[in-house]
Design a protein around this motif. Structure first.
Motif, PDB file in Angstrom:
ATOM      1  N   HIS A  74       0.840  -1.200   0.000  1.00 29.13           N
ATOM      2  CA  HIS A  74       0.000   0.000   0.000  1.00 29.13           C
ATOM      3  C   HIS A  74       0.877   1.252   0.000  1.00 29.13           C
TER       4      HIS A  74
ATOM      5  N   VAL B  23      -2.820   9.542   2.912  1.00 33.19           N
ATOM      6  CA  VAL B  23      -3.837   8.491   2.824  1.00 33.19           C
ATOM      7  C   VAL B  23      -3.170   7.201   2.380  1.00 33.19           C
ATOM      8  N   CYS B  24      -3.639   6.080   2.934  1.00 34.65           N
ATOM      9  CA  CYS B  24      -3.072   4.779   2.573  1.00 34.65           C
ATOM     10  C   CYS B  24      -4.155   3.709   2.702  1.00 34.65           C
ATOM     11  N   GLY B  25      -4.425   2.966   1.622  1.00 29.56           N
ATOM     12  CA  GLY B  25      -5.359   1.841   1.676  1.00 29.56           C
ATOM     13  C   GLY B  25      -6.800   2.234   1.449  1.00 29.56           C
ATOM     14  N   THR B  26      -7.672   1.231   1.518  1.00 29.06           N
ATOM     15  CA  THR B  26      -9.116   1.440   1.369  1.00 29.06           C
ATOM     16  C   THR B  26      -9.828   0.653   2.470  1.00 29.06           C
TER      17      THR B  26
ATOM     18  N   PRO C 196     -12.362   4.062   7.592  1.00 28.09           N
ATOM     19  CA  PRO C 196     -11.402   5.143   7.862  1.00 28.09           C
ATOM     20  C   PRO C 196     -10.736   4.977   9.243  1.00 28.09           C
TER      21      PRO C 196
ATOM     22  N   ALA D 223      -3.355  -0.508   6.725  1.00 28.49           N
ATOM     23  CA  ALA D 223      -4.021  -0.649   5.419  1.00 28.49           C
ATOM     24  C   ALA D 223      -4.140  -2.130   5.072  1.00 28.49           C
TER      25      ALA D 223
ATOM     26  N   LYS E 282      -8.707   2.390   5.533  1.00 28.30           N
ATOM     27  CA  LYS E 282      -8.246   3.564   4.793  1.00 28.30           C
ATOM     28  C   LYS E 282      -7.614   4.480   5.832  1.00 28.30           C
TER      29      LYS E 282
ATOM     30  N   CYS F 140     -14.113  12.191   5.480  1.00 28.91           N
ATOM     31  CA  CYS F 140     -14.889  10.937   5.420  1.00 28.91           C
ATOM     32  C   CYS F 140     -16.313  11.196   5.914  1.00 28.91           C
TER      33      CYS F 140
END
Lengths: 271, 126
Positions: free
Chosen positions: A3, A21-24, A27, A49, A54, A92
């Motif tokens: 990631h 920001v890193c990943g999905t 939050p 992540a 996220k 978010c």
């Protein structure tokens, strides 16, 4: 790394703010310590992540690439926490994040859990407690002329409570992570740290809370952490003292910290 | 060599003058520092990255005086030297006090920190 970390900007309280920001996924808001910036989380973010988050790490106002609101650093912890709440609403919206933070970021995490009890899924506060305060002598040193060697103070204060022996590379990196913040903001961070007291609000908390403190971190007494865990109602809080770790918990042992966080979040059915 | 003693401070002088880091962070120094271990006090002159003189200090007997002092109880110094308490904690709590001309001491914060680190680590041979 599977990631990548990507930088972004947003506008919060009419002020430009930077965040990584890193990943999905769910939050996970990561709030850095006083004097530091989002760089502090870059070892930890990809690990979380991987666990399905996220991960979002802002530079708090007046730190690194985020401008201060109304050109003044925050001196009250609740003001900081309210800004974080507005940041969450911006980046978010309509989601219920997990919020974690260390040092002043941990204080903000607890403040949000107390003041927005249904707004977050869980809180994870490191090197923090319901009531904090230690370096109280700095308030007179806001202006550069009062302390010409302030950068050296930041270098030493930021690394002196790590757990030693420690990888020298991490010590040096930690110093660099604290070199992007202006002196007046550093002093204001300590004012906010000394101002923080949510002991009378802990009964509001409705989400699971994880407290973790490195054993070598002398900035926060162990008893303050244990008292906070005990005072949060309905068995919502857990955690304790992390052996072999110090003040910079996310830098010193990111894998161990991530493992402890994921274990907590799984047991509490957040993930 | 006892701790504290003039001999210890003389060894401290040697150790600091052997330290490349101390030389860098005190290069533009021109100060007189008083080291206090309870009521035992020692005077050091820092100039141009070196400790150029040390002596025992007696109030009124040294016409040069001092710019800033670093002091604590022997008990606290021993806690530092034995690793019982970290240097940062002793400084944050004021158990090791830096006082006097704070503009000078704060300008030389890193040099002071190196000095304290060397005091912590300097071995006392039997």
């Amino acid at each position: 790394m599977a990631h990548e970390i990507t930088g972004r900007y947003a506008t919060v309280e009419n002020t430009r703010v930077y965040y990584d920001v890193c990943g999905t996924g769910i939050p996970l808001i990561c709030l850095h310590m006083g004097w530091a910036c989002s760089l502090q989380w870059h070892h930890f973010m990809p690990l979380m992540a991987d666990a399905g988050f996220k991960v979002i790490a802002p530079d708090l106002p007046g730190h690194a690439k985020s401008l201060p609101v109304n050109w003044q650093p925050f001196k009250k912890m609740h003001d900081y926490a309210q800004w974080v709440w507005h940041f969450i609403e911006t980046v978010c919206p309509d989601e219920k994040p997990v919020v974690c933070g260390s040092g002043i970021g941990g204080d903000m995490t607890l403040d949000i859990a107390c003041n927005h009890p249904t707004g977050i899924a869980a809180g994870m506060a490191f090197e923090s407690a319901a009531n904090t305060g230690s370096i109280s002598f700095l308030s007179g040193y806001t202006e550069p002329h009062t302390f010409p060697g302030f950068a050296a103070l930041v270098d030493n204060a930021s690394t002196s409570a790590m757990h030693y022996p420690c990888d020298e590379e991490k010590v040096i990196e930690s110093k660099w992570q604290h070199r992007c913040t202006y002196q007046a903001t550093c002093v204001a961070d300590m004012d906010a740290w000394n101002d923080h007291d949510v002991r009378d609000l802990l009964h509001n908390i409705q989400c699971p809370i994880f407290m973790f403190k490195g054993e070598a971190d002398y900035h926060i007494p162990e008893q303050a952490v244990l008292d906070t865990i005990a005072a949060i109602p309905n068995g919502l809080a857990e955690g304790g003292i992390a052996k072999g770790m110090g003040h910079l918990i996310m830098m010193e042992q990111p894998e161990r910290l991530a493992e402890a966080c994921v274990d907590f979040l799984r047991r509490r059915e957040i993930i | 060599m006892k701790f504290p003693s003039l001999e210890f401070v003389q060894h401290l002088q040697v150790a600091l003058n052997d330290s490349e880091r101390f030389s860098v962070v005190s290069q533009w120094s021109d100060v007189k520092v008083l080291l206090c271990f309870d009521d035992q006090r020692y005077w050091m002159k820092l100039y141009g990255g070196k400790v150029i003189d040390v002596m025992e200090y007696f109030s009124m007997a040294n016409p040069l005086g001092w710019d800033y002092m670093i002091g604590s109880s022997v008990e606290n110094w021993n806690a530092l030297r034995q690793g019982a308490r970290p240097l940062g904690h002793l400084l944050d709590t004021g158990d090791i006090t830096v006082d006097g001309d704070l503009l000078q001491s704060n300008r030389l914060y890193e040099a002071t920190h190196v000095m304290l680190t060397v005091i912590r680590d300097l071995k006392v041979a039997d």
